[in-house]
Write a protein that holds these residues in place. Structure first.
Motif, mmCIF file in Angstrom:
data_model
loop_
_atom_site.group_PDB
_atom_site.id
_atom_site.type_symbol
_atom_site.label_atom_id
_atom_site.label_comp_id
_atom_site.label_asym_id
_atom_site.label_seq_id
_atom_site.Cartn_x
_atom_site.Cartn_y
_atom_site.Cartn_z
ATOM 1 N N LEU A 224 58.000 39.368 42.232
ATOM 2 C CA LEU A 224 56.747 39.282 42.989
ATOM 3 C C LEU A 224 57.011 39.191 44.488
ATOM 4 O O LEU A 224 56.291 39.797 45.297
ATOM 5 C CB LEU A 224 55.931 38.079 42.513
ATOM 6 C CG LEU A 224 54.547 37.908 43.143
ATOM 7 C CD1 LEU A 224 53.692 39.157 42.925
ATOM 8 C CD2 LEU A 224 53.843 36.670 42.573
ATOM 9 N N ARG A 227 57.741 42.665 45.696
ATOM 10 C CA ARG A 227 56.563 43.539 45.750
ATOM 11 C C ARG A 227 55.652 43.183 46.919
ATOM 12 O O ARG A 227 55.115 44.064 47.590
ATOM 13 C CB ARG A 227 55.779 43.466 44.437
ATOM 14 C CG ARG A 227 56.491 44.161 43.279
ATOM 15 C CD ARG A 227 55.559 44.417 42.108
ATOM 16 N NE ARG A 227 55.131 43.188 41.468
ATOM 17 C CZ ARG A 227 53.902 42.697 41.532
ATOM 18 N NH1 ARG A 227 52.973 43.325 42.235
ATOM 19 N NH2 ARG A 227 53.582 41.573 40.916
ATOM 20 N N MET A 228 55.493 41.900 47.191
ATOM 21 C CA MET A 228 54.572 41.485 48.247
ATOM 22 C C MET A 228 55.204 41.563 49.642
ATOM 23 O O MET A 228 54.496 41.726 50.630
ATOM 24 C CB MET A 228 54.085 40.062 47.984
ATOM 25 C CG MET A 228 53.259 39.927 46.706
ATOM 26 S SD MET A 228 51.871 41.102 46.604
ATOM 27 C CE MET A 228 50.868 40.591 47.992
ATOM 28 N N SER A 229 56.505 41.443 49.720
ATOM 29 C CA SER A 229 57.177 41.526 51.023
ATOM 30 C C SER A 229 57.640 42.935 51.331
ATOM 31 O O SER A 229 57.945 43.247 52.485
ATOM 32 C CB SER A 229 58.390 40.601 51.057
ATOM 33 O OG SER A 229 59.408 41.082 50.179
ATOM 34 N N ARG A 235 59.171 38.628 56.046
ATOM 35 C CA ARG A 235 58.111 38.298 55.091
ATOM 36 C C ARG A 235 58.662 37.505 53.912
ATOM 37 O O ARG A 235 57.989 36.619 53.385
ATOM 38 C CB ARG A 235 57.435 39.578 54.609
ATOM 39 C CG ARG A 235 56.667 40.295 55.700
ATOM 40 C CD ARG A 235 56.079 41.587 55.196
ATOM 41 N NE ARG A 235 55.353 42.283 56.248
ATOM 42 C CZ ARG A 235 54.819 43.474 56.107
ATOM 43 N NH1 ARG A 235 54.938 44.114 54.960
ATOM 44 N NH2 ARG A 235 54.162 44.037 57.104
ATOM 45 N N ARG A 261 52.410 33.141 44.078
ATOM 46 C CA ARG A 261 51.033 33.579 44.336
ATOM 47 C C ARG A 261 50.294 32.569 45.215
ATOM 48 O O ARG A 261 49.546 32.946 46.127
ATOM 49 C CB ARG A 261 50.282 33.766 43.021
ATOM 50 C CG ARG A 261 50.722 34.966 42.202
ATOM 51 C CD ARG A 261 49.714 35.259 41.106
ATOM 52 N NE ARG A 261 50.229 36.253 40.180
ATOM 53 C CZ ARG A 261 50.811 35.957 39.026
ATOM 54 N NH1 ARG A 261 50.944 34.687 38.647
ATOM 55 N NH2 ARG A 261 51.264 36.911 38.232
ATOM 56 N N ILE A 264 51.442 33.010 48.748
ATOM 57 C CA ILE A 264 50.861 34.214 49.365
ATOM 58 C C ILE A 264 49.415 33.958 49.765
ATOM 59 O O ILE A 264 48.965 34.389 50.834
ATOM 60 C CB ILE A 264 50.987 35.406 48.397
ATOM 61 C CG1 ILE A 264 52.466 35.794 48.252
ATOM 62 C CG2 ILE A 264 50.169 36.601 48.891
ATOM 63 C CD1 ILE A 264 52.750 36.733 47.111
ATOM 64 N N PRO A 269 46.092 37.142 53.532
ATOM 65 C CA PRO A 269 46.306 38.573 53.309
ATOM 66 C C PRO A 269 46.671 39.338 54.565
ATOM 67 O O PRO A 269 47.322 40.374 54.505
ATOM 68 C CB PRO A 269 44.964 39.045 52.734
ATOM 69 C CG PRO A 269 43.962 38.053 53.265
ATOM 70 C CD PRO A 269 44.686 36.749 53.287
ATOM 71 N N LEU A 272 50.398 39.987 55.103
ATOM 72 C CA LEU A 272 50.989 40.957 54.187
ATOM 73 C C LEU A 272 50.099 42.179 54.042
ATOM 74 O O LEU A 272 50.123 42.871 53.034
ATOM 75 C CB LEU A 272 51.216 40.317 52.809
ATOM 76 C CG LEU A 272 52.087 39.057 52.810
ATOM 77 C CD1 LEU A 272 52.029 38.374 51.463
ATOM 78 C CD2 LEU A 272 53.522 39.396 53.164
ATOM 79 N N THR A 275 51.248 45.533 52.773
ATOM 80 C CA THR A 275 51.802 45.613 51.420
ATOM 81 C C THR A 275 50.715 45.404 50.383
ATOM 82 O O THR A 275 50.122 46.354 49.898
ATOM 83 C CB THR A 275 52.915 44.565 51.253
ATOM 84 O OG1 THR A 275 52.381 43.268 51.534
ATOM 85 C CG2 THR A 275 54.059 44.835 52.194
ATOM 86 N N GLY A 276 50.436 44.136 50.063
ATOM 87 C CA GLY A 276 49.520 43.846 48.975
ATOM 88 C C GLY A 276 48.125 44.381 49.183
ATOM 89 O O GLY A 276 47.538 44.994 48.288
#
Length: 307
Positions: A224, A227-229, A235, A261, A264, A269, A272, A275-276
């Motif tokens: 995770l 994927r988010m960074s 990040r 989560r 994050i 938001p 990031l 990305t997300g």
């Protein structure tokens, strides 16, 4: 705040460019090797580019930390300077003292005298300029002129420009062609690969004194975080720092997907957004397009049935 709780000696995810924390991924090692080669071979101009937070400044500090006494160095980390301010700062960084009023000629003459003496002693000299994408055309032209400080066979000063991708576009302008053609070493840093994110996190934890804490991150949390960074070290640091803080507040020692989560959400938001948020928007638009296509197909079938 959470360091003692996890058995750490210091914050492992500080955003400061501490060279001790540089994780030498294959590409970071290659970039460092390119710079060391360029300096050793007196190549003159070198450029390292990369997105925000990919580790350019930390790489630069690691390079400086690894220099021996045979190399003099000057680091410019605030490029918002005029051409004469740049020359003055370079002289100050090299420890060159001038008596009287500073003019462009005096600064260049002083620098040249220092470099010639340095070269005669068998030493090298490097100038590193961080955030070089913010340099004006006039200052870049002045930097190009500094590369003319040379002997018949050798460059007296090696110049390394570090900057964001905009630096590549800046150097490609026709007005800077003479400078661009002098660049002999180039490297573009990319985000970390998926398999390097786990190694990056574990490296920072071990460096901070947490030999056993690495196992506290679950495989799902690593996935995770990647994927988010999107593999961007800055990040990753922000997410891990917040996750450890939340774990400390909840008195838990396992960093799982749920905690990541929560981290994050705390970060927000906007941090990031590339990305997300972007990926969620794409998914929403794709779902809307599929729904619209199904509705159109159903409408067409209904009309055909009435016919």
């Amino acid at each position: 705040m959470y360091e003692a709780y996890f058995g750490l000696k210091e914050n492992p995810f500080s955003l400061s460019p501490d060279p001790r924390y540089l994780y030498l991924s294959p590409q970071h090692q290659e970039a460092l090797n390119c710079l060391i080669y360029g300096i050793g071979e007196r190549k003159g101009f070198m450029v390292v580019t990369g997105g925000i937070g990919t580790g350019k400044t930390t790489l630069c500090r690691a390079l400086l930390a690894g220099l021996d006494g045979g190399t003099a160095s000057a680091l410019i980390f605030n490029p918002a300077l005029s051409d004469i301010e740049l020359l003055k700062t370079i002289n100050e960084e090299f420890g060159i003292k001038l008596v009287g009023r500073g003019t462009k000629k005096r600064y260049i003459d002083g620098l040249n005298a220092f470099l010639m003496k340095n070269f005669a002693a068998g030493k090298n000299a490097i100038l590193l300029i961080d955030e070089a994408q913010n340099l004006s055309h006039g200052v870049l032209e002045q930097i190009r002129m500094l590369s003319n400080l040379e002997t018949v066979r050798e460059k007296l000063i090696q110049i390394i420009l570090l900057g964001q991708p905009e630096l590549r576009r800046l150097l490609a302008l026709p007005s800077l062609r003479q400078l661009n053609e002098r660049i002999t070493v180039r490297y573009d840093l990319k985000p970390l690969a998926r398999e390097d994110v786990r190694r990056y996190i574990e490296h920072r934890l071990v460096t901070a004194g947490g030999e056993r804490i690495g196992s506290s991150f679950t495989a799902g949390s690593y996935d995770l975080i990647y994927r988010m960074s999107r593999g961007i070290p800055r990040r990753i640091n922000a997410i891990c720092d917040r996750a450890l803080l939340i774990a400390y507040g909840r008195d838990v020692r396992t960093i799982d997907r749920r905690l990541v989560r929560a981290a994050i959400r705390d970060i927000g938001p906007g941090y990031l957004s590339e990305t997300g948020v972007r990926r969620r928007i794409v998914r929403i638009l794709l779902a809307a397009l599929i729904t619209a296509a199904l509705l159109l197909a159903a409408g067409y079938a209904y009309v055909k049935l009435l016919d």
